[in-house]
Design a protein around this motif. Sequence first.
Motif, short mmCIF file in Angstrom:
data_model
loop_
_atom_site.label_atom_id
_atom_site.label_comp_id
_atom_site.label_asym_id
_atom_site.label_seq_id
_atom_site.Cartn_x
_atom_site.Cartn_y
_atom_site.Cartn_z
N LEU A 43 0.82 -1.20 0.00
CA LEU A 43 0.00 0.00 0.00
C LEU A 43 0.86 1.25 0.00
O LEU A 43 0.49 2.27 -0.58
CB LEU A 43 -0.93 0.00 1.22
N ARG A 44 2.01 1.19 0.66
CA ARG A 44 2.86 2.38 0.74
C ARG A 44 3.42 2.79 -0.62
O ARG A 44 3.77 3.95 -0.83
CB ARG A 44 3.98 2.17 1.75
N HIS A 45 3.53 1.84 -1.56
CA HIS A 45 4.04 2.19 -2.88
C HIS A 45 3.08 3.10 -3.64
O HIS A 45 3.47 3.84 -4.53
CB HIS A 45 4.31 0.93 -3.70
N ILE A 46 1.79 3.03 -3.29
CA ILE A 46 0.80 3.85 -3.98
C ILE A 46 0.92 5.31 -3.58
O ILE A 46 0.53 6.21 -4.32
CB ILE A 46 -0.61 3.31 -3.68
N GLU A 47 1.50 5.58 -2.40
CA GLU A 47 1.59 6.95 -1.90
C GLU A 47 2.44 7.84 -2.81
O GLU A 47 2.25 9.05 -2.83
CB GLU A 47 2.20 6.95 -0.50
N ARG A 48 3.38 7.27 -3.53
CA ARG A 48 4.30 8.07 -4.33
C ARG A 48 3.83 8.26 -5.76
O ARG A 48 4.56 8.80 -6.58
CB ARG A 48 5.68 7.40 -4.32
N ASN A 49 2.63 7.77 -6.11
CA ASN A 49 2.14 7.93 -7.47
C ASN A 49 1.39 9.25 -7.61
O ASN A 49 0.62 9.64 -6.74
CB ASN A 49 1.21 6.76 -7.84
N SER A 50 1.62 9.91 -8.73
CA SER A 50 0.95 11.18 -8.97
C SER A 50 -0.53 10.98 -9.31
O SER A 50 -1.37 11.80 -8.94
CB SER A 50 1.65 11.91 -10.12
N LEU A 51 -0.85 9.89 -9.99
CA LEU A 51 -2.21 9.62 -10.43
C LEU A 51 -2.54 8.17 -10.15
O LEU A 51 -1.70 7.29 -10.34
CB LEU A 51 -2.33 9.92 -11.94
N LEU A 52 -3.77 7.90 -9.71
CA LEU A 52 -4.20 6.54 -9.41
C LEU A 52 -5.20 6.09 -10.47
O LEU A 52 -6.20 6.78 -10.73
CB LEU A 52 -4.85 6.47 -8.03
N LEU A 53 -4.91 4.95 -11.08
CA LEU A 53 -5.80 4.35 -12.07
C LEU A 53 -6.49 3.14 -11.43
O LEU A 53 -5.87 2.10 -11.23
CB LEU A 53 -5.03 3.93 -13.32
N PHE A 54 -7.76 3.31 -11.07
CA PHE A 54 -8.54 2.21 -10.48
C PHE A 54 -9.00 1.30 -11.61
O PHE A 54 -9.56 1.77 -12.62
CB PHE A 54 -9.73 2.76 -9.71
N MET A 55 -8.81 0.01 -11.42
CA MET A 55 -9.16 -0.96 -12.45
C MET A 55 -10.12 -2.00 -11.87
O MET A 55 -9.81 -2.67 -10.89
CB MET A 55 -7.90 -1.65 -13.00
N ILE A 56 -11.31 -2.11 -12.51
CA ILE A 56 -12.34 -3.04 -12.07
C ILE A 56 -12.85 -3.79 -13.29
O ILE A 56 -13.20 -3.17 -14.31
CB ILE A 56 -13.49 -2.29 -11.37
N PRO A 57 -12.91 -5.12 -13.25
CA PRO A 57 -13.40 -5.88 -14.40
C PRO A 57 -14.85 -5.56 -14.72
O PRO A 57 -15.67 -5.31 -13.82
CB PRO A 57 -13.22 -7.34 -13.97
N GLY A 58 -15.19 -5.59 -16.02
CA GLY A 58 -16.55 -5.28 -16.43
C GLY A 58 -17.56 -6.35 -16.06
O GLY A 58 -18.76 -6.08 -16.02
N ASP A 59 -17.10 -7.59 -15.77
CA ASP A 59 -18.03 -8.66 -15.40
C ASP A 59 -18.25 -8.74 -13.90
O ASP A 59 -18.80 -9.72 -13.40
CB ASP A 59 -17.51 -10.00 -15.93
N THR A 60 -17.83 -7.71 -13.15
CA THR A 60 -18.04 -7.68 -11.71
C THR A 60 -19.51 -7.44 -11.40
O THR A 60 -20.20 -6.70 -12.11
CB THR A 60 -17.20 -6.55 -11.08
N ASP A 61 -20.00 -8.06 -10.33
CA ASP A 61 -21.40 -7.93 -9.96
C ASP A 61 -21.77 -6.49 -9.62
O ASP A 61 -22.83 -6.01 -10.02
CB ASP A 61 -21.72 -8.85 -8.77
N ASP A 62 -20.93 -5.81 -8.85
CA ASP A 62 -21.23 -4.44 -8.43
C ASP A 62 -19.96 -3.60 -8.53
O ASP A 62 -19.12 -3.60 -7.63
CB ASP A 62 -21.77 -4.43 -6.99
N ILE A 63 -19.82 -2.89 -9.66
CA ILE A 63 -18.60 -2.11 -9.90
C ILE A 63 -18.48 -0.98 -8.89
O ILE A 63 -17.40 -0.70 -8.37
CB ILE A 63 -18.60 -1.57 -11.34
N ARG A 64 -19.59 -0.31 -8.62
CA ARG A 64 -19.57 0.83 -7.69
C ARG A 64 -19.12 0.37 -6.29
O ARG A 64 -18.35 1.08 -5.62
CB ARG A 64 -20.95 1.47 -7.63
#
Length: 387
Positions: A235-256
């Motif tokens: 999780l700490r590696h995400i702190e140094r990123n300028s932008l976060l790209l959230f990725m969720i599969p389209g076949d997921t039951d509830d994307i939200r």
Amino acid sequence: MPESNFVDYVKIYCRSGKGGRGSMHLRHVKYQPNGGPDGGDGGRGGNVYLRGNHNYWTLLHLKYERHVYAEHGGNGGSNKCHGTDGKDVYIDVPCGTVVYNAETGKYVCDVTYDGQVVMLLKGGRGGLGNFQFRSATNQAPRYAQPGEPMQEMTVILELKLLADVGLVGFPNAGKSTLLSSLSSARPKIANYPFTTLEPSLGIVAYRDNKSFVMADIPGIIEGASEGRGLGLRFLRHIERNSLLLFMIPGDTDDIRREYDILLGELSNFNPEMLDKHRVLAITKCDLLDEELIEMLRETLPDDLPVVFISSVTGYGIPELKDVLWRELNSESNKLLDITKDDTLVHRDKDMGQFAAELKAEGEDIEIIDPDEIEDIDDIEFIEDWEE
């Protein structure tokens, strides 16, 4: 199971060099019977430096180098000869390395760019020889100074990857597949959870010879901020990123719902992550038709850009690169300069983890909060040691 080449946490003992002692010598030769004092000064001890090096991307080279010693200063000699200065030691670390005092958990420094040099420990000054103490009333001083003592510290080096775009998602969301399709990186890809066990970096080419760095972070699960799954380690590696790209599969039951879970885990780990710009990518859209994509679009968050992509067929990939480049270069997303007061880490939680590991080794330590120091005069300096 073979040992991983990615090491993002090491603990090493560092020691600077002590200063050489000054010489107490009286010159007396047949052609100069009243030569007087000629004792030279001692040399300074070597310093210990940290140096950012973009050729390293892991702390593996320091994993088995647990002791770093700088050279002691040489002693002064007769005829006003100065002692040799101790050789400095440079510890090369990858950009994005954070340093803590292992005994107190206190933040020490941060190495963020290639060529940055930070002094970790200062070598002791050399003592003055008796030549420096001569005067009209004391023409033959019979004393000289000892050198200053060395400094020592056990430090924790923690690597946090520096990347423009960080991929955030549950296991098997298609993060590694996207990185392999956009860059020359070849992370492991398989149809089971936690295929990625270590972060991967890739350079994504854009128009007009422009590019940006993308980081594939191992999958997050619900409860990761409390230690579940791979826990706090990545999780700490995400702190140094300028932008976060959230990725969720389209076949997921509830994307939200999955998006809210991921956002909640980042918030629990470090609330400041919510200030970063975010983009939502719905992956594996080769399994969806246009009608279903339009239906899903109505249920998605409207406070961030949403892109439907397929890393296998290339659907939506050019649009995704355009959106990422636009968000990276927006005025509101410019990176702030890193200062000494800005640790850029979830310090309390990380140090609590370090303290638990140190206590497990039998060391009795206490985490000290620098904000609790009310008066700087309460701190004991070197003068107290000399007395």
